[in-house]
Design an enzyme around this catalytic site. Structure first.
Site, PDB file in Angstrom:
ATOM      1  N   CYS A   1       7.521 -28.534  47.921  1.00  0.00           N
ATOM      2  CA  CYS A   1       8.252 -28.180  47.187  1.00  0.00           C
ATOM      3  C   CYS A   1       7.954 -26.773  46.513  1.00  0.00           C
ATOM      4  O   CYS A   1       8.502 -26.613  45.391  1.00  0.00           O
ATOM      5  CB  CYS A   1       6.671 -29.072  46.749  1.00  0.00           C
ATOM      6  SG  CYS A   1       5.748 -30.251  46.693  1.00  0.00           S
TER       7      CYS A   1
ATOM      8  N   HIS B   1       5.007 -38.226  45.240  1.00  0.00           N
ATOM      9  CA  HIS B   1       6.568 -37.895  45.743  1.00  0.00           C
ATOM     10  C   HIS B   1       7.161 -38.819  47.212  1.00  0.00           C
ATOM     11  O   HIS B   1       6.206 -39.404  48.286  1.00  0.00           O
ATOM     12  CB  HIS B   1       7.110 -36.439  45.244  1.00  0.00           C
ATOM     13  CG  HIS B   1       7.079 -36.481  45.039  1.00  0.00           C
ATOM     14  ND1 HIS B   1       6.382 -35.289  44.085  1.00  0.00           N
ATOM     15  CD2 HIS B   1       7.472 -36.451  43.466  1.00  0.00           C
ATOM     16  CE1 HIS B   1       6.617 -34.676  42.690  1.00  0.00           C
ATOM     17  NE2 HIS B   1       7.640 -35.637  42.239  1.00  0.00           N
TER      18      HIS B   1
END
Length: 256
Positions: free
Chosen positions: A251, A164
């Site tokens: 996250c 990511h």
């Protein structure tokens, strides 16, 4: 300044979550819960309220709630996660997000567009979005149009190595940017005051700024020292069990 956060408790099924690092072993659920408790306390110490959602046993990675929504000062965007096993997690975040936004402040990414919140970095009213294995060009196009309705802007960032975008970046406000790996040489980030992270502490790129506090993962003294040198109050949280599932501090929450 952030006022709210949303988290989701780790499911027992997390031991079957997605990982690119099986050599780290499977997560210890009991320890993960304790680490999650400490994470929640760290968030509260930053002056935000915390909405804690129940675990979703059918979705091993669902504690990584950041990937299913992007919450901004003006509206929220429900994403369309790119990993098939995680895609339906988005359906379980809508009611929670609607506690803070009206229907006309909501937008939704739809197929064939895919977008993971972990690929989205907010810098004021401008958003950088990583073009990754989980986030495609159509997803970024839809996201850009949704942001425009909220008076915000967006640009895509080419990436080749990271899972990511925020695997290798963390914006700490005040033009300060933690940067590691492939993003050290990405021209678009040259205008920031960059704190370069060495390869041996690469995991620590994923920090989170909340109201002039910075939460950093435990075990990365060089990164911690660089953040402290900028004058931030640093809170250290152990995320070893979430690292086993390619997850980090950002996250685990939605912050807005």
């Amino acid at each position: 300044m952030f006022k709210h956060t949303i988290v989701r408790r780790p499911a027992k099924s997390m031991v079957e979550g997605i990982t690119s690092a099986p050599e780290l072993g499977k997560p210890d659920h009991a320890l993960a819960l304790k680490q999650h408790d400490a994470y929640i306390e760290a968030l509260k110490a930053c002056g935000v309220d915390v909405l804690v959602l129940d675990a979703l046993e059918d979705y091993p990675d669902s504690c990584f709630v950041e990937d299913v929504a992007v919450c901004t000062r003006a509206g929220a965007i429900i994403t369309n996660p790119g990993a098939a096993s995680r895609n339906k997690e988005k359906d379980y975040i809508v009611d929670a997000v609607k506690k803070f936004y009206t229907e006309d402040q909501m937008a939704y990414i739809t197929a064939p567009g895919t977008l993971d919140g972990g690929d989205v970095m907010m810098v004021g009213d401008h958003f950088y979005v990583g073009l990754s294995e989980r986030t495609n060009a159509e997803g970024i196009d839809q996201f850009t149009k949704a942001l425009a309705k909220f008076g915000m802007t967006c640009e895509a960032v080419e990436m080749k190595e990271m899972l990511h975008l925020k695997t290798g970046l963390a914006y700490l406000e005040n033009n300060n940017l933690i940067v590691g790996g492939e993003f050290i040489t990405t021209p678009v980030f040259e205008k920031f005051n960059r704190l370069e992270v060495s390869e041996d502490e690469a995991y620590s790129c994923n920090c989170i700024w909340i109201n002039d506090n910075v939460i950093v993962p435990a075990g990365y003294p060089k990164t911690q020292a660089k953040v402290e040198a900028l004058g931030y109050n640093v809170i250290v949280v152990d995320t070893s069990e979430f690292r086993k599932l390619d997850g980090g501090l950002s996250c685990l929450s939605l912050r807005f």
